[in-house]
Scaffold this active site. Structure first.
Site, PDB file in Angstrom:
ATOM      1  N   GLU A   1     -15.581  -6.495  14.413  1.00  0.00           N
ATOM      2  CA  GLU A   1     -16.753  -6.253  13.559  1.00  0.00           C
ATOM      3  C   GLU A   1     -18.036  -6.369  14.387  1.00  0.00           C
ATOM      4  OE1 GLU A   1     -16.748  -8.721  10.065  1.00  0.00           O
ATOM      5  OE2 GLU A   1     -14.656  -8.302   9.617  1.00  0.00           O
TER       6      GLU A   1
ATOM      7  N   GLY B   1     -10.511 -11.594  15.420  1.00  0.00           N
ATOM      8  CA  GLY B   1     -11.921 -11.227  15.278  1.00  0.00           C
ATOM      9  C   GLY B   1     -12.452 -11.626  13.929  1.00  0.00           C
ATOM     10  N   GLY B   2     -12.943 -10.615  13.198  1.00  0.00           N
ATOM     11  CA  GLY B   2     -13.397 -10.837  11.839  1.00  0.00           C
ATOM     12  C   GLY B   2     -14.736 -11.501  11.677  1.00  0.00           C
TER      13      GLY B   2
END
Length: 299
Positions: free
Chosen positions: A255, A202-203
């Site tokens: 996120e 993700g991130g």
């Protein structure tokens, strides 16, 4: 209590502490050396004698004198023992330096795109000594695709495993077909076998839809976990490119989940944990699972 006995008692107390530290460390660091192993056993014997006499409150100063006297401990052997003790201390000093953060986690992120935008490579971690300090390295990021059957994906294949021009960690050529950051991580782990390497999923804002879709149902949660484990832990990175054990687990960096995602996010983490535990039964290896969350407990 006379002054001689007091000195002996204090000396014993100090020696007991020193011997415990050296004996415990020597057992792990110098057991392969016959000389140091002999000293370790001698120290262990002295430790037992001192401890037993100290417990009985006997004048241990006399024991120390007797142990060092030529009658009981020949001068040549005494010199050899002290020389070996110095060798032992050198052996153990490295262990003590490496274990200064024993029990603590000292981790850092490595950004996949940093090899281009920051000109910073995995090899730099070895060159500047950072790798000697790390317990955990988190590689950022792997993607989560928002497809009907959610799956993990390599964000930048060129940087991840295709670029043979990236500096080698060991100075030796990469082993085809694994190049790039993944090839460098493989070399780094060979030099630091206790280093735990995680891939962060993700991130980035583009992965929000992937996480939301994947976490929505039990089947999709299972599909995502299975895909990510197969790609990054089992090492089936791409057709013809395999690297089993390259990663030791995951960092989940969604996120950001909303309040409505609370139950699904929790269920997704449980699914990852369950599948990693199932893999442990096959491999005998334990896998790490972490996630990023707000610092505020209310969130």
């Amino acid at each position: 209590m006379n002054s001689r006995l007091q000195i002996g008692e204090r000396a014993t107390s100090v020696l007991l502490t020193l011997l415990v530290v050296l004996c415990e460390t020597a057992e792990y660091e110098c057991s392969s050396s016959p000389a140091s192993n002999a000293v370790y056993r001698s120290m262990e014997l002295l430790f037992v004698l001192l401890k037993s006499s100290y417990a009985r409150q006997v004048n241990t100063f006399l024991i120390l004198e007797a142990f060092a006297m030529p009658k009981y401990f020949p001068l040549r052997l005494l010199r050899a023992a002290f020389t070996s003790l110095l060798v032992l201390i050198v052996c153990t000093s490295q262990s003590l330096a490496q274990a200064h953060h024993h029990g603590k986690i000292f981790g850092g992120y490595f950004e996949e795109w940093g090899v281009r935008y920051a000109n910073y490579n995995i090899a730099d971690l070895q060159k500047n000594g950072v790798a000697d300090e790390l317990t955990h390295l988190i590689y950022a990021f792997g993607n989560v695709t928002p497809t009907a059957s959610p799956a993990c994906a390599v964000a930048d294949p060129l940087a991840a495993y295709q670029d043979a021009s990236l500096p080698s960690v060991t100075g030796k050529p990469y082993t085809a077909p694994l190049f790039g950051n993944f090839g460098a991580i493989q070399q780094l782990k060979a030099l630091h076998p206790n280093l735990t390497v995680l891939i962060s999923l993700g991130g980035q804002a583009g992965n929000v839809a992937g996480f939301t879709t994947a976490a929505g149902t039990e089947a999709r949660r299972a599909a995502l976990a299975a895909s990510c484990i197969d790609m990054f832990v089992k090492g089936n990175i791409a057709p013809g490119v395999t690297a089993p054990g390259l990663f030791d687990g995951f960092n989940i960096d969604w996120e950001f989940p909303t309040a409505a995602d609370k139950q699904n996010f929790t269920a997704l983490l449980k699914e990852f944990r369950a599948q990693l535990n199932a893999l442990t039964k096959t491999t005998g290896k334990k896998y790490t699972l972490t996630f990023d969350s707000p610092a505020d407990p209310k969130k």
